[in-house]
Design an enzyme around this catalytic site. Sequence first.
Site, short mmCIF file in Angstrom:
data_model
loop_
_atom_site.label_atom_id
_atom_site.label_comp_id
_atom_site.label_asym_id
_atom_site.label_seq_id
_atom_site.Cartn_x
_atom_site.Cartn_y
_atom_site.Cartn_z
N GLY A 39 -38.62 44.89 -45.89
CA GLY A 39 -37.45 44.45 -45.13
C GLY A 39 -36.29 45.41 -45.16
O GLY A 39 -35.33 45.24 -44.43
N CYS A 248 -52.07 26.31 -20.41
CA CYS A 248 -52.34 27.51 -19.63
C CYS A 248 -53.18 27.16 -18.39
O CYS A 248 -54.16 26.43 -18.47
CB CYS A 248 -53.09 28.53 -20.49
SG CYS A 248 -53.63 29.98 -19.56
N CYS A 251 -56.90 29.19 -19.02
CA CYS A 251 -57.82 28.82 -20.09
C CYS A 251 -57.53 27.43 -20.66
O CYS A 251 -58.27 26.94 -21.49
CB CYS A 251 -57.79 29.86 -21.22
SG CYS A 251 -56.28 29.80 -22.18
N CYS A 273 -51.03 31.95 -20.41
CA CYS A 273 -50.89 32.57 -21.72
C CYS A 273 -50.20 33.92 -21.58
O CYS A 273 -50.54 34.70 -20.69
CB CYS A 273 -52.26 32.80 -22.36
SG CYS A 273 -53.12 31.32 -22.83
N CYS A 279 -56.39 34.85 -23.72
CA CYS A 279 -56.68 34.02 -22.56
C CYS A 279 -58.06 34.37 -21.97
O CYS A 279 -58.88 33.49 -21.72
CB CYS A 279 -55.59 34.21 -21.52
SG CYS A 279 -55.60 32.98 -20.20
#
Lengths: 290, 256
Positions: A39, A248, A251, A273, A279
């Site tokens: 970080g 979606c 899909c 998606c 997808c």
Amino acid sequence: MSVQVEPSSIEAGYNFAYLDEQTKRSLRRGLLKAVAIPGYQVPFGGREMPLPYGWGTGGMQVTAAVLGRDDVLKVIDQGADDTTNAVSIRRFFTRTAGVETTERTDSATIIQTRHRIPETPLRSGQIMVYQVPIPEPLRFIEPSDSETRAMHALNDYGVMHVKLYEDIATYGHIATTYAYPVMVDQRYVMDPSPIPKFDNPKLHMSPALMLFGAGREKRLYALPPYTRVKSLDFEDHPFELPSWDQSCAFCGSTESYLDELIVDDEGTRQFVCSDTDYCSQRCNEQEARA
Amino acid sequence: MNPLLSVRDLTLLYGPEKGCQGVSFDLYPGEVLGIVGESGSGKSTLLSVLSGRNMPDTGQVTYHCPQTGSIDLYRASEAQRRNLLRTQWGFVEQNPRDGLRMNVSAGANIGERLMAQGVRHYGQLRQAGLQWLKQVEIDPARIDDLPRTFSGGMQQRLQIARNLVSSPKLMFMDEPTGGLDVSVQAHLLDLLRGLVRELQLAVIIVTHDLAVARLLADRLMVMRRSRVVEAGLTDQILDDPQHAYSQLLVSSVLQP
């Protein structure tokens, strides 16, 4: 899906992966430090890349530094493999490094990404490379860089919650939906790059190595595998994942992150998606079953 | 009674007689110390050194914390100093724009110190914001407004609320009434006097306005050319100044 490279399509006259070896070394030194202090933002000597700042120069330099001849590269832009940024960066490394590329998340070893984490779970040994516009999460409230560095050093993060407070006071809930700040390993506050907050939980204890490169700001930072990552929140307004009613259109997934498309002049909307690989895999599976 | 702040031989010079030198005093809990003097006499330099914003050339400041014991201000770590400044101390700037975050709401300004201390409960922060706005006589309905929509006097009061929310023991004020018109000044002074007595605050206040000093300060230090030329009880100095410069200062005040 993966593409082997014809030797004839590799551009002559370039060092492997465009950058010279000394530059890649200095980047790797920076990345080692970044991995050692999860970080923490490590400055690095950013190079001119043959495309403008904001198009992924930071991510490309990191990719160039960690890329090996046996690596399989995947590049996504907002989850998609077939948008301009993704296509041109993938072609760049095909022509300068001759590495194999793929669109499949599970067969890639390095995934350079702009603003998404793939829906397919990452596995140990994979490297995610993020393109970062503004690496400093404190910048919005503290313009001075020496001051923000002191704040990181002294763990002086009270102002991070000022932003969240403002959200709740204005909208009644935490309205930050992307670049949602996280606390890394209980020490450094980090900007996870502009991924949607939907993807934040995927950072926590991920088996993959996450590397972040900011080209304009010339900063590197990293999350080693299995690092604790916590999204900042309030006790009475905890971090929440967004949810929606749509699924979606291709899909039928109800779990993935969706893009809203307007498909005709009448303003008809479709939700699909944002992760094109996820997808199409699901579509293929459904076809095979039918 | 033990002093809250002990200052010994404090010196920070930018040039000959520019800055402050050889300043020593003790400040007791609940006491208001006024620093007066002309422009360039070193008042603000002294304040910035006392509050740990600048490091002195020589000298020592010891803060006797009622909870954690004594802290040598210039030997303490940066983290300790910052912690002190945002918990047990407060600093009111002359220009509220320097002391406030202008791009976040009044409530966030008041809550910031609490968040820095680890309060992570929105409801509590909100409550504290409303309570302190009322305390400094700002309509609590304006909690979500930006400070830039406030008048100068309100901004200054907001700045005071933002500092008081952590219940400090010691406040530094740099010309808190500068740039305000007289009626707003009077209102602010009245409010300050009430808060100081009610919260048992020790205050070090820099001002060039002797009326402000007379109203608020228990003790006065008169500065000239980087040195303290006279120190004592406020009434004593204003009614019977001994040093030539103090006499000049007192006699220069326009009598209405």
